[in-house]
Design an enzyme around this catalytic site. Structure first.
Site, PDB file in Angstrom:
ATOM      1  N   ARG A 131     -12.352  -9.207  -2.537  1.00  0.00           N
ATOM      2  CA  ARG A 131     -11.495  -9.311  -0.618  1.00  0.00           C
ATOM      3  C   ARG A 131     -11.628  -7.284  -1.331  1.00  0.00           C
ATOM      4  O   ARG A 131     -10.545  -7.165  -1.862  1.00  0.00           O
ATOM      5  CB  ARG A 131     -10.875 -10.143  -1.248  1.00  0.00           C
ATOM      6  CG  ARG A 131      -9.675  -9.757   0.781  1.00  0.00           C
ATOM      7  CD  ARG A 131      -9.097  -8.872   0.807  1.00  0.00           C
ATOM      8  NE  ARG A 131      -7.785  -8.468   1.743  1.00  0.00           N
ATOM      9  CZ  ARG A 131      -7.132  -6.989   1.483  1.00  0.00           C
ATOM     10  NH1 ARG A 131      -7.151  -6.854   1.332  1.00  0.00           N
ATOM     11  NH2 ARG A 131      -6.506  -7.479   2.972  1.00  0.00           N
ATOM     12  N   GLY A 141      -4.420  -6.716   6.408  1.00  0.00           N
ATOM     13  CA  GLY A 141      -5.610  -5.561   6.540  1.00  0.00           C
ATOM     14  C   GLY A 141      -7.140  -5.996   7.014  1.00  0.00           C
ATOM     15  O   GLY A 141      -7.331  -4.886   8.484  1.00  0.00           O
ATOM     16  N   GLY A 189      -9.848  -4.676   2.055  1.00  0.00           N
ATOM     17  CA  GLY A 189      -8.794  -4.637   2.798  1.00  0.00           C
ATOM     18  C   GLY A 189      -9.782  -3.595   4.316  1.00  0.00           C
ATOM     19  O   GLY A 189     -10.449  -3.010   4.095  1.00  0.00           O
ATOM     20  N   ASP A 190      -8.390  -2.907   4.610  1.00  0.00           N
ATOM     21  CA  ASP A 190      -8.113  -1.700   5.375  1.00  0.00           C
ATOM     22  C   ASP A 190      -7.790  -0.395   4.535  1.00  0.00           C
ATOM     23  O   ASP A 190      -8.950   0.095   5.222  1.00  0.00           O
ATOM     24  CB  ASP A 190      -7.695  -1.818   7.100  1.00  0.00           C
ATOM     25  CG  ASP A 190      -6.181  -1.511   6.028  1.00  0.00           C
ATOM     26  OD1 ASP A 190      -5.630  -2.366   4.434  1.00  0.00           O
ATOM     27  OD2 ASP A 190      -4.936  -0.881   6.698  1.00  0.00           O
ATOM     28  N   THR A 197       0.856  -1.188  -0.073  1.00  0.00           N
ATOM     29  CA  THR A 197       0.321  -0.125  -0.166  1.00  0.00           C
ATOM     30  C   THR A 197       0.594   1.377  -0.097  1.00  0.00           C
ATOM     31  O   THR A 197       1.420   0.883   0.387  1.00  0.00           O
ATOM     32  CB  THR A 197      -0.968  -0.296   1.161  1.00  0.00           C
ATOM     33  OG1 THR A 197      -1.797  -0.973   1.134  1.00  0.00           O
ATOM     34  CG2 THR A 197      -1.886   0.462   1.238  1.00  0.00           C
ATOM     35  N   THR A 215      -0.311   0.512   6.819  1.00  0.00           N
ATOM     36  CA  THR A 215      -0.563  -0.460   5.523  1.00  0.00           C
ATOM     37  C   THR A 215       0.016  -2.001   6.485  1.00  0.00           C
ATOM     38  O   THR A 215       0.668  -1.848   7.708  1.00  0.00           O
ATOM     39  CB  THR A 215       0.979  -0.044   5.085  1.00  0.00           C
ATOM     40  OG1 THR A 215       1.171  -0.844   4.690  1.00  0.00           O
ATOM     41  CG2 THR A 215       1.854   0.862   5.743  1.00  0.00           C
ATOM     42  N   GLY A 216      -0.565  -2.803   5.534  1.00  0.00           N
ATOM     43  CA  GLY A 216       0.338  -4.158   6.316  1.00  0.00           C
ATOM     44  C   GLY A 216      -1.177  -5.226   6.344  1.00  0.00           C
ATOM     45  O   GLY A 216      -2.347  -5.003   5.757  1.00  0.00           O
TER      46      GLY A 216
HETATM   47  N1  ASP Z   1      -3.641  -2.849   4.279  1.00  0.00           N
HETATM   48  C1  ASP Z   1      -2.965  -3.064   2.696  1.00  0.00           C
HETATM   49  C2  ASP Z   1      -5.345  -4.082   2.519  1.00  0.00           C
HETATM   50  O1  ASP Z   1      -4.470  -5.188   3.485  1.00  0.00           O
HETATM   51  C3  ASP Z   1      -2.441  -4.330   1.762  1.00  0.00           C
HETATM   52  C4  ASP Z   1      -0.715  -2.955   2.113  1.00  0.00           C
HETATM   53  O2  ASP Z   1      -0.402  -2.365   3.203  1.00  0.00           O
HETATM   54  O3  ASP Z   1      -0.175  -3.564   2.103  1.00  0.00           O
HETATM   55  O4  ASP Z   1      -5.111  -4.678   1.337  1.00  0.00           O
END
Ligand code: ASP
Length: 288
Positions: A185, A210, A187-188, A157, A207-208
């Site tokens: 799907r 989600g 995410g966050d 992200t 980021t991470g």
């Molecule tokens: N947070 C993002 C998601 O889960 C992915 C990411 O931050 O790399 O879609």
């Protein structure tokens, strides 16, 4: 005159890679943002431009660098929030447009809604003449990242947070999500409060993984901790990332507060990030 700016290119960075190209590019983006803030431009315009540049560069798993889902198509999520007005806009599972963050800002400014998903988001983007991806097979260049599987394009992200000279805060986040995710799907990233939040206290972009950031309502919790627990930005941001880590997740966030402080905690091998303040600070880092 106080201002502050932070950017990220995702917490999927792994120690096995060097991210020189990403860091060099991010340094240039940071300097353009610094110039905008020093000219007195709004935090909202700065985070929009920063996020759009990071989407367009193809170096992170967002916009041009996004990875395909389990069926081989690219579905993107993005969000933006204005801390002064609490106006927010987001798109989820959007296909076919160059800058999801610009479409998210369009949702914020041109509709009575906050989040539009899938075919409806594409229809909105089309009607409002946002730039299309003509040929997805030529346009997308999945960026290298490490997580969740070593050597595969994973997560990555991008995000931007800013405090402008008028004291306004804003945040923007954009992603291709997780490589190989199930179609549909989300995410966050486009969830206001989870992957993106701005109010009068702080602006946050996450980021991470989600699913974990949604379960701790990460971005809004940074501001709640400042408001209700009297925590500093660094304490609040660090505690939220510890909460994610405690549940078994990984990731990080960037945040700025009303005083111009910056925090960039992460619980992962690395997080591509950069920040600058009116006090003369300039940092670009992927690890440590
Ligand atoms: N947070 C993002 C998601 O889960 C992915 C990411 O931050 O790399 O879609």
């Amino acid at each position: 005159m106080i201002w502050a700016l932070a950017l990220h290119g995702g917490a999927g960075a792994i120690a096995a890679h060097l991210y020189r190209q990403e860091e060099e590019h991010m340094r240039g983006v940071l300097e353009r943002g610094v110039a905008m803030l020093a000219r007195g431009e709004s935090a909202l315009d700065v985070v929009t431009e920063m996020a759009a540049e990071l989407e367009a560069c193809g170096l992170h798993v967002a916009g041009k660098g996004a990875a395909p889902n389990a069926e081989g198509s690219v579905e993107l999520d993005a969000s933006i929030m204005d801390g002064q007005t609490r106006a927010a806009g987001a798109v989820a599972a959007l296909s076919g447009f160059v800058s999801p963050v610009r479409v998210a800002r369009g949702v914020m400014e041109k509709t009575a809604h906050v989040l539009i998903a899938g075919a409806g988001a594409a229809r909105f983007a089309e009607i409002n003449c946002f730039e299309r991806v003509e040929d997805p097979s030529l346009y997308y260049t999945p960026a290298k990242s490490g997580l969740p599987g070593p050597g595969t394009p994973g997560s990555g992200t991008i995000g931007a947070v800013a405090r402008d000279m008028a004291g306004r805060l804003a945040a923007a986040t954009s992603t291709g999500g997780l490589h190989g995710k199930l179609p549909g799907r989300v995410g966050d990233t486009p969830i206001i409060g989870a992957g993106c939040w701005a109010d009068q206290r702080a602006a946050v972009s996450c980021t991470g993984l989600g699913e974990y950031f949604m379960r701790v309502n990460a971005a809004a919790d940074v501001c709640a901790r400042i408001a209700y627990a009297g925590q500093s930005l660094a304490e609040a941001a660090g505690a939220v990332i510890e909460d994610v880590r405690g549940l078994g997740g990984y990731g990080g966030l960037i945040a700025v507060d009303a005083a111009g402080n910056v925090a960039t905690p992460f619980a992962s091998q690395g997080m591509k990030r950069a920040w600058a303040t009116s006090a003369g600070v300039r940092e670009v880092k992927s690890f440590g």
